[in-house]
Design a protein around this motif. Structure first.
Motif, PDB file in Angstrom:
ATOM      1  N   MET A 136       0.838  -1.198   0.000  1.00 34.74           N
ATOM      2  CA  MET A 136       0.000   0.000   0.000  1.00 34.74           C
ATOM      3  C   MET A 136       0.869   1.242   0.000  1.00 34.74           C
ATOM      4  SD  MET A 136      -3.150   0.783  -0.098  1.00 34.74           S
ATOM      5  CE  MET A 136      -4.386   1.994   0.317  1.00 34.74           C
TER       6      MET A 136
ATOM      7  N   ASN B 110      -0.598   8.164  -1.585  1.00 30.57           N
ATOM      8  CA  ASN B 110      -1.777   8.243  -2.455  1.00 30.57           C
ATOM      9  C   ASN B 110      -2.871   7.269  -2.050  1.00 30.57           C
ATOM     10  OD1 ASN B 110      -0.570  10.210  -4.173  1.00 30.57           O
ATOM     11  ND2 ASN B 110       0.631   8.571  -5.150  1.00 30.57           N
ATOM     12  N   ASN B 111      -2.658   6.570  -0.928  1.00 26.34           N
ATOM     13  CA  ASN B 111      -3.683   5.655  -0.424  1.00 26.34           C
ATOM     14  C   ASN B 111      -4.165   4.660  -1.486  1.00 26.34           C
ATOM     15  OD1 ASN B 111      -3.781   6.953   2.152  1.00 26.34           O
ATOM     16  ND2 ASN B 111      -4.892   8.626   1.137  1.00 26.34           N
ATOM     17  N   ARG B 112      -3.197   3.976  -2.124  1.00 30.24           N
ATOM     18  CA  ARG B 112      -3.583   3.031  -3.177  1.00 30.24           C
ATOM     19  C   ARG B 112      -2.638   1.833  -3.173  1.00 30.24           C
ATOM     20  NH1 ARG B 112      -0.724   2.828  -7.912  1.00 30.24           N
ATOM     21  NH2 ARG B 112       1.126   4.179  -7.996  1.00 30.24           N
TER      22      ARG B 112
ATOM     23  N   SER C 259       0.031  -0.105  -4.806  1.00 24.42           N
ATOM     24  CA  SER C 259       1.059   0.240  -5.793  1.00 24.42           C
ATOM     25  C   SER C 259       1.725  -0.992  -6.400  1.00 24.42           C
ATOM     26  CB  SER C 259       2.134   1.108  -5.147  1.00 24.42           C
ATOM     27  OG  SER C 259       2.693   0.439  -4.010  1.00 24.42           O
TER      28      SER C 259
ATOM     29  N   ILE D   2      -0.079  -0.776 -11.636  1.00 22.15           N
ATOM     30  CA  ILE D   2       0.208  -1.736 -10.561  1.00 22.15           C
ATOM     31  C   ILE D   2       1.395  -2.619 -10.982  1.00 22.15           C
ATOM     32  CG2 ILE D   2      -0.697  -3.564  -9.086  1.00 22.15           C
ATOM     33  CD1 ILE D   2      -2.111  -0.898  -8.746  1.00 22.15           C
TER      34      ILE D   2
ATOM     35  N   ILE E 176      -7.624  -4.980  -5.873  1.00 24.76           N
ATOM     36  CA  ILE E 176      -7.090  -3.821  -6.602  1.00 24.76           C
ATOM     37  C   ILE E 176      -8.235  -2.938  -7.091  1.00 24.76           C
ATOM     38  CG2 ILE E 176      -5.849  -3.124  -8.689  1.00 24.76           C
ATOM     39  CD1 ILE E 176      -4.142  -5.657  -8.376  1.00 24.76           C
TER      40      ILE E 176
ATOM     41  N   LEU F  58     -10.292  -1.204  -3.993  1.00 26.13           N
ATOM     42  CA  LEU F  58      -9.628  -0.171  -3.204  1.00 26.13           C
ATOM     43  C   LEU F  58      -9.127   1.003  -4.017  1.00 26.13           C
ATOM     44  CD1 LEU F  58      -7.556  -2.212  -0.593  1.00 26.13           C
ATOM     45  CD2 LEU F  58      -9.809  -1.161  -0.356  1.00 26.13           C
ATOM     46  N   ALA F  59      -9.349   0.959  -5.314  1.00 32.20           N
ATOM     47  CA  ALA F  59      -8.842   2.062  -6.133  1.00 32.20           C
ATOM     48  C   ALA F  59      -9.366   3.413  -5.685  1.00 32.20           C
ATOM     49  CB  ALA F  59      -9.178   1.805  -7.597  1.00 32.20           C
ATOM     50  N   PRO F  60     -10.673   3.571  -5.361  1.00 32.02           N
ATOM     51  CA  PRO F  60     -11.167   4.903  -4.974  1.00 32.02           C
ATOM     52  C   PRO F  60     -11.249   5.103  -3.464  1.00 32.02           C
ATOM     53  CG  PRO F  60     -13.025   3.493  -5.480  1.00 32.02           C
ATOM     54  CD  PRO F  60     -11.787   2.645  -5.555  1.00 32.02           C
ATOM     55  N   GLU F  61     -10.666   4.164  -2.677  1.00 32.81           N
ATOM     56  CA  GLU F  61     -10.860   4.221  -1.233  1.00 32.81           C
ATOM     57  C   GLU F  61     -10.235   5.479  -0.637  1.00 32.81           C
ATOM     58  OE1 GLU F  61     -13.400   1.615  -0.609  1.00 32.81           O
ATOM     59  OE2 GLU F  61     -12.261   1.888   1.238  1.00 32.81           O
TER      60      GLU F  61
END
Length: 717
Positions: free
Chosen positions: A479, A483-485, A487, A540, A701, A704-707
């Motif tokens: 994670m 950017n909270n995503r 990677s 990713i 993936i 959680l993309a817009p989380e």
């Protein structure tokens, strides 16, 4: 003048008017009633008279002074003498007569041109040999007939003399009165006999006394030697006796009795033969490099020890090898590796007791058969001495080398009563010592056999497991905190054995590395990881762990290129993780491969940072893209433990070197807050997600993309 004389160094002086010494010599030669010739030390004809030429039926110009013995022999045979002889045979016979004639005259009788000729040989020091030929033929027809009948016997006798003198071995014939009948030159040379002891009639006791007093003294002593010889003679049978002497010589004597009570013996010096045989026997049972007993001799020693074990003696088989010997051999060269093995052998001999057998079994593998022991603690004490002694620094070929050893011990009779079982059990104990961290010793335990069988099942099942599609990949996300995503996804290998069920990577990866199967297995992981990553969003990445064995195989670069090409995956989306053990050996070649991979656009990460001894130096040697902080430093993060300061230092170090940092094993909110507050770039751990199958990884993936930011207090995964 018939011939020129070179007798001594006489000066030619006038004898009277018109008469010189030379003329006087010629006149004297011609006045002799027998043929005469003089042979020089160099076996050339010096002087001869006309009766000598007539005796052999030679024309006046057939011979002349200065001719060699061989040339004269040729002329004599051409004139019809010695029918059936070759030039070589006649020359050998003449040389034999010269060699036997040392002191005093020696006579021979022979038939020449129907005449009975007596030849007398006399040695003249500084001149050569004086030979006279006298016609002793009886005028009567009866005597002439007898002489002719004896011609063949004379010829055979001459040939016998030639054969005796040309034998490769020493020969002597002794009569029933223990007196010498004949001996050849090789016999005399073998024992250094002077001329007077070579004459027929010499007592055997005189010959033996001379031998004893002049360096040929039997190892067993003269009396024992004589008693054995008397016993051989009295038995009257053929016998072969090997005689060893104090000067180191070994003589083989073949004794053959004769009907008249005498005997014939041949004597052969077999000293070098025995030394060669002993050397060959030694080499067959000893290691050529260290001169320690080899596996063959060690097995023989263990077989002999089995009877001692049956009598109740406590024995131990100790197996040990050198820790990381291959690294030293590969980095410093085979010359240093060989010198290291020789020094280890010397130290092993120092550590063991004198009567105990230490062997090199091959490579860097050694073993000791120790005993009798009072208790197993004696074997433990020996193991400790080995570890301590071998572990001391060595100066080899200009290099300071330090190497450790791991030791396995099996004690009889409890751990086995035969060599094969003890060896197997000691080897299993050695494997346990290496598995427990090396540089230590372990005794065999009953459960080790089961563990070893389990390991063998893993070893044999690896290749079959790949064929039967028993391996699969799972993916654990990384994670990105800023950017909270998600990677990156790390590809992790799993094995579902058809009979044993799930097998942990901690078990099968080291075995695959040890047997070299990790190369083939690693290629499969690369192909599958790239294939799966190609189905993810383009931002990713996929991370794949590499083994040091893959770098040594020479196939890594092609494996990576083929995997990327087959999946149509851009190199920038592949991240390769290595540990510092990859750089530990052959670092120049490894660094070259890493630079090539990085030049392709692939990201390189150092995994388990901080667990080794040289991590900082490796960061300077290669510009890694990422540092992964080992989970052992994360476990107590957030507390007052010193690991917190280490985490801060590593994150700061990565920032200063332009490398991102990832915290592994994040499982609590406190750990997350600790690494996040000091600028860690990524986290990986159960707090966020466990490793997921391919399908679930793709769903995560996407989900959680817009989380929102991960810093809120919530449960993940």
């Amino acid at each position: 003048m018939i011939g020129r004389t070179r007798l001594g160094s006489e000066t030619v002086m006038p004898l009277g008017k018109g008469m010189t010494n030379a003329h006087a010599v010629d006149a004297a030669l011609e006045a002799m009633p027998y043929g005469l010739c003089v042979w020089g030390e160099d076996l050339t004809l010096q002087v001869f008279n006309s009766l000598y030429a007539e005796t052999f039926g030679l024309a006046p110009d057939a011979i002349e002074a200065g001719m060699s013995l061989r040339e004269c022999c040729h002329a004599v045979i051409e004139a019809g003498n010695y029918f059936g002889y070759s030039v070589d045979e006649l020359q050998d016979a003449m040389v034999g007569r010269f060699q036997r004639q040392q002191e005093g005259p020696r006579q021979y009788e022979q038939i020449l041109r129907d005449r009975n000729i007596r030849s007398t040989y006399t040695r003249r020091r500084g001149v050569g040999w004086l030979v006279t030929h006298e016609d002793i033929t009886d005028a009567s027809d009866h005597l002439t007939a007898l002489t002719r009948r004896d011609a063949d016997l004379a010829r055979q006798a001459m040939r016998f003399e030639t054969a005796v003198d040309n034998m490769a071995h020493g020969l002597c014939m002794i009569d029933a009165d223990h007196r010498l009948v004949i001996c050849n030159a090789n016999y005399a040379s073998l024992y250094g006999l002077p001329g007077e002891l070579q004459s027929p009639g010499t007592l055997l006791t005189d010959i033996l006394d001379f031998r004893f007093e002049n360096g040929m003294r039997p190892k067993e002593g003269p009396m024992a030697f004589l008693q054995r010889r008397v016993r051989t003679i009295s038995e009257g049978q053929r016998n072969v006796d090997i005689c060893e002497f104090e000067n180191g010589q070994i003589i083989s004597v073949v004794h053959q009795p004769m009907e008249d009570g005498g005997w014939v013996e041949t004597h052969q010096d077999i000293t070098e033969q025995r030394r060669s045989e002993a050397r060959i026997h030694h080499l067959a049972r000893h290691d050529a490099l260290t001169d320690l007993p080899n596996r063959t001799l060690f097995a023989e020693e263990m077989a002999m020890a089995e009877s001692r074990i049956r009598r109740g003696e406590m024995m131990a088989v100790i197996c040990f090898d050198l820790d990381h010997f291959k690294v030293i051999n590969d980095t410093l060269g085979h010359a240093v590796g060989d010198a290291l093995l020789q020094e280890v052998a010397a130290r092993v001999n120092y550590a063991k007791r004198e009567h105990e057998c230490a062997a090199r079994l091959g490579g860097d593998e050694f073993a000791i058969l120790a005993g009798p022991l009072k208790s197993p603690s004696d074997a433990a004490a020996l193991a400790e001495r080995l570890i301590e002694t071998i572990g001391k620094p060595m100066e080899l070929e200009g290099h300071r080398v330090i190497i450790g050893t791991s030791v396995g011990i099996a004690v009889a009779p409890g751990d086995g009563g035969d060599g094969e079982t003890l060896m197997k059990n000691a080897d299993m104990a050695l494997y346990r010592a290496k598995s427990d961290g090396r540089g230590s010793y372990r005794f065999f335990e009953k459960g080790m056999d089961e563990a070893m069988q389990h390991r063998r099942a893993i070893e044999s099942g690896l290749k079959l497991g790949l064929i039967n599609d028993e391996f699969k990949l799972v993916f654990q996300p990384l994670m990105e905190l800023e950017n909270n995503r998600v990677s990156c996804m790390e590809a992790l290998l799993r094995w579902e054995h058809s009979e044993m069920g799930p097998i942990s990577p901690v078990e099968f990866i080291p075995v695959a590395e040890e047997i070299g199967f990790i190369v083939q297995l690693g290629e499969w992981v690369l192909q599958q990881a790239c294939r799966v990553a190609a189905t993810w969003p383009s931002d990713i990445r996929v991370a794949v762990n590499l083994s040091p064995v893959q770098f040594k195989s020479g196939r890594l670069l092609n494996s990576v290129r083929n995997a990327l090409e087959a999946a149509s995956l851009p190199p920038s989306r592949l991240e390769l993780e290595i540990t510092e053990s990859v750089l530990l050996s052959d670092s120049d070649q490894t660094l070259e491969i890493l630079h090539t991979l990085r030049g392709m656009g692939i990201r390189i990460s150092m995994d388990d940072f901080g667990t080794g001894y040289s991590s900082l130096s490796y960061l300077r040697a290669f510009p890694f893209d990422k540092i992964k902080i080992d989970r052992t430093f994360i476990e107590d993060a957030g507390s007052q433990d010193a690991n917190f300061e280490i985490i801060k230092a590593v994150i700061a170090l990565g920032r200063s070197l332009g490398m991102s940092t990832t915290a592994e094993g994040v499982e609590t909110e406190a750990q997350l807050d600790a690494v996040r507050s000091h600028g860690c770039d990524e986290i990986q751990g159960f707090l966020f997600s466990r490793p997921l199958p391919e399908k679930d990884a793709l769903e995560l993936i996407t989900r959680l993309a817009p989380e929102p930011a991960i810093g809120t207090r919530r449960s993940y995964g």
